[in-house]
Scaffold this active site. Structure first.
Site, PDB file in Angstrom:
ATOM      1  CE  LYS A  73      -4.143  -1.802   2.205  1.00 13.89           C
ATOM      2  NZ  LYS A  73      -5.130  -1.589   3.254  1.00 13.89           N
ATOM      3  CG  ASP A 109      -8.070   0.845   3.304  1.00 15.43           C
ATOM      4  OD1 ASP A 109      -8.877   0.046   2.786  1.00 15.43           O
ATOM      5  OD2 ASP A 109      -6.848   0.633   3.346  1.00 15.43           O
ATOM      6  CB  ALA A 135       0.823   3.775  15.016  1.00 17.87           C
ATOM      7  N   GLY A 137      -0.325   1.289   8.566  1.00 17.82           N
ATOM      8  CA  GLY A 137      -1.010   1.877   7.420  1.00 17.82           C
ATOM      9  C   GLY A 137      -2.518   1.971   7.617  1.00 17.82           C
ATOM     10  CG  ASN A 158       2.016   1.236  17.301  1.00 17.13           C
ATOM     11  OD1 ASN A 158       1.340   0.228  17.108  1.00 17.13           O
ATOM     12  ND2 ASN A 158       3.069   1.531  16.570  1.00 17.13           N
ATOM     13  CG  LEU A 232      -9.700  -1.745  10.602  1.00 19.44           C
ATOM     14  CD1 LEU A 232     -10.489  -0.944  11.615  1.00 19.44           C
ATOM     15  CD2 LEU A 232      -8.400  -1.035  10.307  1.00 19.44           C
TER      16      LEU A 232
HETATM   17  P1  ATR Z   1      -1.598  -2.450   8.291  1.00 16.65           P
HETATM   18  O1  ATR Z   1      -1.372  -1.899   6.927  1.00 16.65           O
HETATM   19  O2  ATR Z   1      -2.577  -3.586   8.315  1.00 16.65           O
HETATM   20  O3  ATR Z   1      -1.900  -1.390   9.292  1.00 16.65           O
HETATM   21  P2  ATR Z   1       1.079  -2.471   9.317  1.00 16.65           P
HETATM   22  O4  ATR Z   1       1.342  -1.160   8.655  1.00 16.65           O
HETATM   23  O5  ATR Z   1       2.132  -3.520   9.275  1.00 16.65           O
HETATM   24  O6  ATR Z   1      -0.218  -3.142   8.716  1.00 16.65           O
HETATM   25  O7  ATR Z   1       0.697  -2.150  10.837  1.00 16.65           O
HETATM   26  C1  ATR Z   1       0.405  -3.131  11.781  1.00 16.65           C
HETATM   27  C2  ATR Z   1       0.187  -2.489  13.155  1.00 16.65           C
HETATM   28  O8  ATR Z   1      -0.032  -3.525  14.102  1.00 16.65           O
HETATM   29  C3  ATR Z   1       1.396  -1.706  13.662  1.00 16.65           C
HETATM   30  O9  ATR Z   1       0.952  -0.658  14.469  1.00 16.65           O
HETATM   31  C4  ATR Z   1       2.134  -2.750  14.499  1.00 16.65           C
HETATM   32  O10 ATR Z   1       2.922  -2.221  15.536  1.00 16.65           O
HETATM   33  P3  ATR Z   1       4.406  -1.616  15.251  1.00 16.65           P
HETATM   34  O11 ATR Z   1       4.178  -0.238  14.718  1.00 16.65           O
HETATM   35  O12 ATR Z   1       5.072  -1.643  16.548  1.00 16.65           O
HETATM   36  O13 ATR Z   1       5.031  -2.540  14.241  1.00 16.65           O
HETATM   37  C5  ATR Z   1       0.981  -3.496  15.118  1.00 16.65           C
HETATM   38  N1  ATR Z   1       1.368  -4.856  15.457  1.00 16.65           N
HETATM   39  C6  ATR Z   1       1.646  -5.867  14.617  1.00 16.65           C
HETATM   40  N2  ATR Z   1       1.990  -6.986  15.296  1.00 16.65           N
HETATM   41  C7  ATR Z   1       1.924  -6.642  16.611  1.00 16.65           C
HETATM   42  C8  ATR Z   1       2.162  -7.350  17.827  1.00 16.65           C
HETATM   43  N3  ATR Z   1       2.529  -8.635  17.844  1.00 16.65           N
HETATM   44  N4  ATR Z   1       2.005  -6.677  18.999  1.00 16.65           N
HETATM   45  C9  ATR Z   1       1.644  -5.375  19.009  1.00 16.65           C
HETATM   46  N5  ATR Z   1       1.402  -4.653  17.896  1.00 16.65           N
HETATM   47  C10 ATR Z   1       1.538  -5.271  16.716  1.00 16.65           C
END
Ligand code: ATR
Length: 295
Positions: A73, A109, A135, A137, A158, A232
C-alpha cells in the site's frame, strides 16, 4: 462478471503478498455479475521484488484497475502518475485506476471506514473521543477519517512509539483542532483512556486468522457498555477482542462493512456504477455468511 469471458472482457483485480483468503474477488465479481458487466476481477499474488514489474504490467496489459493490499500500500505510491490528496497525506493507496494511459492512486480505506459508521450504523464521530490500537497503514487511514469527521481527541497506543509520533506530528498540521496523544501499548493510562472513550478501535492484526486467540488489549483491561468496539479484522468475524467487548455490553463492529464499502467505492471509480443501498446491505450480509462458512 458475465458467464463467459471474451475478447472484450475488462480486467480488474487485486495485488498483494498473501491474498489467498482475500474476499475482494468475491465482492467485485458479485457486483459485476449483478450489473451484467463484461468485466472480471482477478487475484494477483506477487512477491515484493515483483511490484515494479507488476505495475508496469497493468499499463502493458491494459488492466483497468487494481486494489492494492499488504504489503504494497505504501510502496506502490511511487509508481503512480498522480495520487489523490488524502491518499498522499495518509501515505498509502489501496486502489489504482488506469485511465488514458495514466495510473491514479486512491485510498478507499478511509471512506470505507467512514461509511461503515455513518451510513451503515448511523453513528456520529464529531466531538467524540477514540482510542486507537496500532499505528500502521490501516491506522493512518482510520485516524485520518476520524479527524476529517471532527473527532475531538484520539489516543494512539502502539508498540513502536515513533510510528504513533509520526502520525501525531503529520496530522496535527492537517487537523490542528483534533487532539492526538500517543502512548506505548503497555502504558498504564490505557484503562483511563478507554473509560473516557466513545470508540475503541483495533487496527493491529492481533486476533486474525490463524492466531485467533490473540487479543490486542493487555490483560486486566476492563471494557464498558458505552463503548463502540471496532475491530478492522473480518476473519474471524468475532475476534477475541470483540467477544470481550460484547461480554462487557459494548456495541461491536468488525471489518466486514468497511471492506464492503471500500470495495463499492473502487467499483464506482472503475465502472461509474454506484451500487444501491440494498445491494451494499446484501453484500455485507453475504460476506457475513461467507466468514462463518470459512471457519
Ligand atoms: P496495516 O497496513 O494492516 O496497518 P502495518 O502497517 O504492518 O499493517 O501495521 C500493523 C500495526 O499492528 C502496527 O501498528 C504494528 O505495531 P508496530 O508499529 O510496533 O510494528 C501493530 N502490530 C503488529 N503486530 C503486533 C504485535 N505482535 N504486537 C503489538 N502490535 C503489533
Amino acid at each position: 462478471m458475465k458467464t463467459e469471458i471474451n475478447g472484450e472482457t475488462v480486467i480488474m483485480g487485486i495485488i498483494g503478498g498473501n491474498i489467498k483468503k482475500s474476499l475482494s474477488p468475491f465482492l467485485h465479481n458479485t457486483l459485476m455479475k449483478h450489473y451484467s458487466l463484461n468485466d472480471c476481477y482477478l487475484p494477483f499474488q506477487i512477491s515484493v521484488d515483483q511490484l515494479p514489474a507488476a505495475i508496469k504490467g497493468l499499463r502493458a496489459l491494459n488492466i483497468k484497475g487494481v486494489n492494492v493490499t499488504v504489503p504494497f500500500k505504501e510502496k506502490s505510491m511511487e509508481f503512480m502518475d498522480k495520487v489523490e490528496d488524502s491518499a498522499l497525506k495518509i501515505g498509502a493507496i489501496n486502489t489504482i485506476m488506469h485511465k488514458d494511459k495514466l495510473l491514479y492512486g486512491y485510498n478507499m480505506d478511509c471512506i470505507g471506514f467512514k461509511k461503515s459508521l455513518l451510513e451503515e450504523k448511523d453513528i456520529e464521530i464529531k466531538g467524540k473521543n477514540a482510542v486507537v490500537l496500532g499505528a500502521g497503514g490501516a491506522a493512518r487511514a482510520i485516524i485520518y477519517a476520524l479527524c476529517q469527521e471532527g473527532i475531538k481527541e484520539i489516543s494512539i497506543f502502539n508498540r513502536t512509539l515513533e510510528k504513533a509520533g509520526k502520525i501525531e506530528k503529520e496530522y496535527h498540521a492537517f487537523f490542528p483542532y483534533c487532539i492526538i496523544r500517543i502512548f506505548a501499548i503497555g502504558d498504564r493510562c490505557l484503562q483511563d483512556k478507554i473509560n473516557h472513550a466513545d470508540f475503541l478501535i483495533n487496527t493491529t492484526p492481533l486476533g486474525s486468522y490463524p492466531d485467533i486467540d490473540l487479543n490486542p488489549l493487555p490483560e486486566n483491561i476492563l471494557l464498558n457498555q458505552h463503548l463502540i468496539a471496532y475491530d478492522l479484522i473480518y476473519f474471524p468475524a468475532k475476534t477475541s477482542f470483540l467477544r470481550q467487548a460484547k461480554k462487557a455490553g459494548a456495541k461491536i463492529i468488525n471489518g466486514g462493512p468497511m471492506l464492503v464499502y471500500q470495495a463499492v467505492e473502487s467499483f464506482y471509480l472503475w465502472t461509474g456504477i454506484k451500487p444501491e443501498k440494498e445491494i451494499v446491505r446484501e453484500l455485507i450480509h453475504k460476506l457475513h455468511e461467507k466468514e462463518f462458512s470459512n471457519k
